[in-house]
Design a protein around this motif. Structure first.
Motif, PDB file in Angstrom:
ATOM      1  N   GLY A  60       0.786  -1.227   0.000  1.00 31.31           N
ATOM      2  CA  GLY A  60       0.000   0.000   0.000  1.00 31.31           C
ATOM      3  C   GLY A  60       0.814   1.270   0.000  1.00 31.31           C
ATOM      4  O   GLY A  60       0.270   2.369  -0.004  1.00 31.31           O
ATOM      5  N   CYS A  61       2.150   1.137  -0.009  1.00 29.11           N
ATOM      6  CA  CYS A  61       3.011   2.320  -0.014  1.00 29.11           C
ATOM      7  C   CYS A  61       3.373   2.669  -1.452  1.00 29.11           C
ATOM      8  O   CYS A  61       4.053   1.892  -2.130  1.00 29.11           O
ATOM      9  CB  CYS A  61       4.283   2.054   0.800  1.00 29.11           C
ATOM     10  SG  CYS A  61       5.446   3.439   0.811  1.00 29.11           S
ATOM     11  N   TYR A  62       2.934   3.816  -1.904  1.00 32.40           N
ATOM     12  CA  TYR A  62       3.170   4.237  -3.286  1.00 32.40           C
ATOM     13  C   TYR A  62       4.423   5.102  -3.360  1.00 32.40           C
ATOM     14  O   TYR A  62       4.524   6.118  -2.680  1.00 32.40           O
ATOM     15  CB  TYR A  62       1.980   5.048  -3.817  1.00 32.40           C
ATOM     16  CG  TYR A  62       0.723   4.253  -4.052  1.00 32.40           C
ATOM     17  CD1 TYR A  62       0.364   3.845  -5.334  1.00 32.40           C
ATOM     18  CD2 TYR A  62      -0.108   3.910  -2.993  1.00 32.40           C
ATOM     19  CE1 TYR A  62      -0.791   3.121  -5.556  1.00 32.40           C
ATOM     20  CE2 TYR A  62      -1.268   3.178  -3.204  1.00 32.40           C
ATOM     21  CZ  TYR A  62      -1.605   2.789  -4.487  1.00 32.40           C
ATOM     22  OH  TYR A  62      -2.749   2.056  -4.695  1.00 32.40           O
ATOM     23  N   HIS A  63       5.370   4.707  -4.203  1.00 34.40           N
ATOM     24  CA  HIS A  63       6.540   5.559  -4.454  1.00 34.40           C
ATOM     25  C   HIS A  63       6.146   6.681  -5.413  1.00 34.40           C
ATOM     26  O   HIS A  63       6.640   7.793  -5.298  1.00 34.40           O
ATOM     27  CB  HIS A  63       7.687   4.728  -5.027  1.00 34.40           C
ATOM     28  CG  HIS A  63       8.394   3.909  -3.995  1.00 34.40           C
ATOM     29  ND1 HIS A  63       9.704   4.128  -3.640  1.00 34.40           N
ATOM     30  CD2 HIS A  63       7.966   2.881  -3.228  1.00 34.40           C
ATOM     31  CE1 HIS A  63      10.059   3.265  -2.710  1.00 34.40           C
ATOM     32  NE2 HIS A  63       9.029   2.498  -2.445  1.00 34.40           N
ATOM     33  N   TYR A  64       5.263   6.363  -6.353  1.00 35.80           N
ATOM     34  CA  TYR A  64       4.735   7.354  -7.298  1.00 35.80           C
ATOM     35  C   TYR A  64       3.240   7.098  -7.463  1.00 35.80           C
ATOM     36  O   TYR A  64       2.822   5.946  -7.587  1.00 35.80           O
ATOM     37  CB  TYR A  64       5.405   7.219  -8.673  1.00 35.80           C
ATOM     38  CG  TYR A  64       6.823   7.734  -8.760  1.00 35.80           C
ATOM     39  CD1 TYR A  64       7.093   8.994  -9.288  1.00 35.80           C
ATOM     40  CD2 TYR A  64       7.887   6.952  -8.329  1.00 35.80           C
ATOM     41  CE1 TYR A  64       8.404   9.460  -9.394  1.00 35.80           C
ATOM     42  CE2 TYR A  64       9.197   7.411  -8.418  1.00 35.80           C
ATOM     43  CZ  TYR A  64       9.447   8.663  -8.949  1.00 35.80           C
ATOM     44  OH  TYR A  64      10.737   9.118  -9.042  1.00 35.80           O
ATOM     45  N   GLN A  65       2.458   8.143  -7.480  1.00 33.76           N
ATOM     46  CA  GLN A  65       1.060   8.017  -7.852  1.00 33.76           C
ATOM     47  C   GLN A  65       0.984   7.857  -9.366  1.00 33.76           C
ATOM     48  O   GLN A  65       1.921   8.216 -10.084  1.00 33.76           O
ATOM     49  CB  GLN A  65       0.267   9.259  -7.396  1.00 33.76           C
ATOM     50  CG  GLN A  65       0.216   9.446  -5.887  1.00 33.76           C
ATOM     51  CD  GLN A  65      -0.565   8.363  -5.172  1.00 33.76           C
ATOM     52  OE1 GLN A  65      -1.471   7.757  -5.742  1.00 33.76           O
ATOM     53  NE2 GLN A  65      -0.228   8.106  -3.910  1.00 33.76           N
ATOM     54  N   GLN A  66      -0.139   7.335  -9.872  1.00 34.44           N
ATOM     55  CA  GLN A  66      -0.249   7.075 -11.305  1.00 34.44           C
ATOM     56  C   GLN A  66      -0.046   8.345 -12.132  1.00 34.44           C
ATOM     57  O   GLN A  66       0.606   8.318 -13.183  1.00 34.44           O
ATOM     58  CB  GLN A  66      -1.605   6.458 -11.639  1.00 34.44           C
ATOM     59  CG  GLN A  66      -1.749   6.014 -13.089  1.00 34.44           C
ATOM     60  CD  GLN A  66      -0.712   4.967 -13.483  1.00 34.44           C
ATOM     61  OE1 GLN A  66      -0.523   3.974 -12.792  1.00 34.44           O
ATOM     62  NE2 GLN A  66      -0.033   5.181 -14.620  1.00 34.44           N
ATOM     63  N   GLU A  67      -0.572   9.460 -11.642  1.00 35.94           N
ATOM     64  CA  GLU A  67      -0.408  10.716 -12.369  1.00 35.94           C
ATOM     65  C   GLU A  67       1.065  11.102 -12.472  1.00 35.94           C
ATOM     66  O   GLU A  67       1.513  11.643 -13.493  1.00 35.94           O
ATOM     67  CB  GLU A  67      -1.199  11.840 -11.683  1.00 35.94           C
ATOM     68  CG  GLU A  67      -2.701  11.682 -11.722  1.00 35.94           C
ATOM     69  CD  GLU A  67      -3.225  10.634 -10.740  1.00 35.94           C
ATOM     70  OE1 GLU A  67      -2.445  10.208  -9.842  1.00 35.94           O
ATOM     71  OE2 GLU A  67      -4.391  10.226 -10.876  1.00 35.94           O
ATOM     72  N   GLN A  68       1.830  10.821 -11.428  1.00 37.18           N
ATOM     73  CA  GLN A  68       3.259  11.133 -11.436  1.00 37.18           C
ATOM     74  C   GLN A  68       4.011  10.229 -12.411  1.00 37.18           C
ATOM     75  O   GLN A  68       4.956  10.669 -13.073  1.00 37.18           O
ATOM     76  CB  GLN A  68       3.828  10.977 -10.023  1.00 37.18           C
ATOM     77  CG  GLN A  68       3.307  11.991  -9.024  1.00 37.18           C
ATOM     78  CD  GLN A  68       3.797  11.703  -7.610  1.00 37.18           C
ATOM     79  OE1 GLN A  68       3.599  10.609  -7.087  1.00 37.18           O
ATOM     80  NE2 GLN A  68       4.466  12.669  -7.015  1.00 37.18           N
TER      81      GLN A  68
END
Length: 258
Positions: A60-68
């Motif tokens: 659940g830890c995102y290094h980058y969001q999809q938009e990024q």
């Protein structure tokens, strides 16, 4: 069109040897590789001259969001780079490869895709579980266990009414809910397999029935990333083991007689 390029590449189910030759060639020509959590980092050796950027998520830890990620693809492509987006399995099977390609194309970036071996069929196969088998299953469903609204897909209830093999990805958090749908259809005795970290050295397998698999999963501490396979085809795995054991026993008996 801009001088850069995006190639979305399927890395396969986990085993390093299960990426395609075309996928390897794409990595070898990459300037930048954006890779996910389910991708074995050993594949990055094929892109030794490229920049490697981890853009996946773990627990659940995102290094980058999809938009990024989308913006990163465009930024590097605009610099003239060949961007390889390396995704586990096949990028068009519950990946967001199609969305990333659309985003890049709308910004004038050349796009291409290299299909990968989907975990939905290869992970069961690696454990001698076919998704179809004459006399047992004429078709199969591949369903996401969690929709973008974080709910169980309505298709699971529909699949439970069929005689098809049902393969569910990303469904461990809803295992009880899934099994209840099959119980409502009177399928308590239907075989079920759960394969965690399929085709890798950390692979774990749990075998049971609709009625017993939740207990088996807790007992063996099975969790994501895992694939759930529901259907009579699960029995093929044990059938193969039984046949092999029988022939080994016969072989020993023949040798003892010589």
């Amino acid at each position: 069109m801009h001088s850069g390029k995006l190639t979305v590449v399927g890395a396969g189910p986990g085993d390093l040897d299960l990426i395609t030759l075309k996928g390897i060639k794409a990595l070898q020509s990459a300037d930048v590789v954006l890779f996910d959590a389910l991708v074995d980092s050993g594949l990055l050796e094929y892109a030794s001259k490229a920049e490697h950027i981890f853009v996946g998520k773990r627990k659940g830890c995102y290094h980058y969001q999809q938009e990024q990620i989308n913006d990163l693809i465009i930024e590097r492509a605009f610099q003239g780079s060949h961007v390889v987006r390396l995704k586990g399995g096949d990028p068009f099977v519950f990946g967001r490869g199609a969305e990333e390609m659309e985003y890049a194309a709308k910004h004038g970036v050349e796009v291409a895709v290299v299909p990968g071996i989907s975990s939905s069929v290869s992970v069961p196969a690696s454990q001698n579980i076919p998704v179809t088998k004459r006399g047992a299953a004429e078709s199969f469903w591949v369903i996401t266990g969690t929709t973008k609204e974080h709910k169980l897909s309505n298709d699971v209830a529909l699949a439970a009414k069929s005689n098809a093999t049902v393969v569910i990805l990303m469904g461990m958090s809803k295992l009880g809910e899934i099994m209840n749908l099959f119980k409502k259809e009177g399928k308590q005795d239907t075989p079920v397999a759960i394969i965690q970290n399929g085709t890798t050295e950390n692979e774990k397998v749990g075998i049971g029935t609709v009625a017993s698999i939740e207990h088996k999963a807790k007992e063996q501490q099975l969790a994501n990333p895992a694939i759930i396979i529901i259907g009579e085809v699960v029995n093929h795995r044990q059938n193969i083991l039984d046949i092999q054991k029988e022939y080994q026993t016969r072989g020993k008996e023949l040798l003892e007689k010589v």
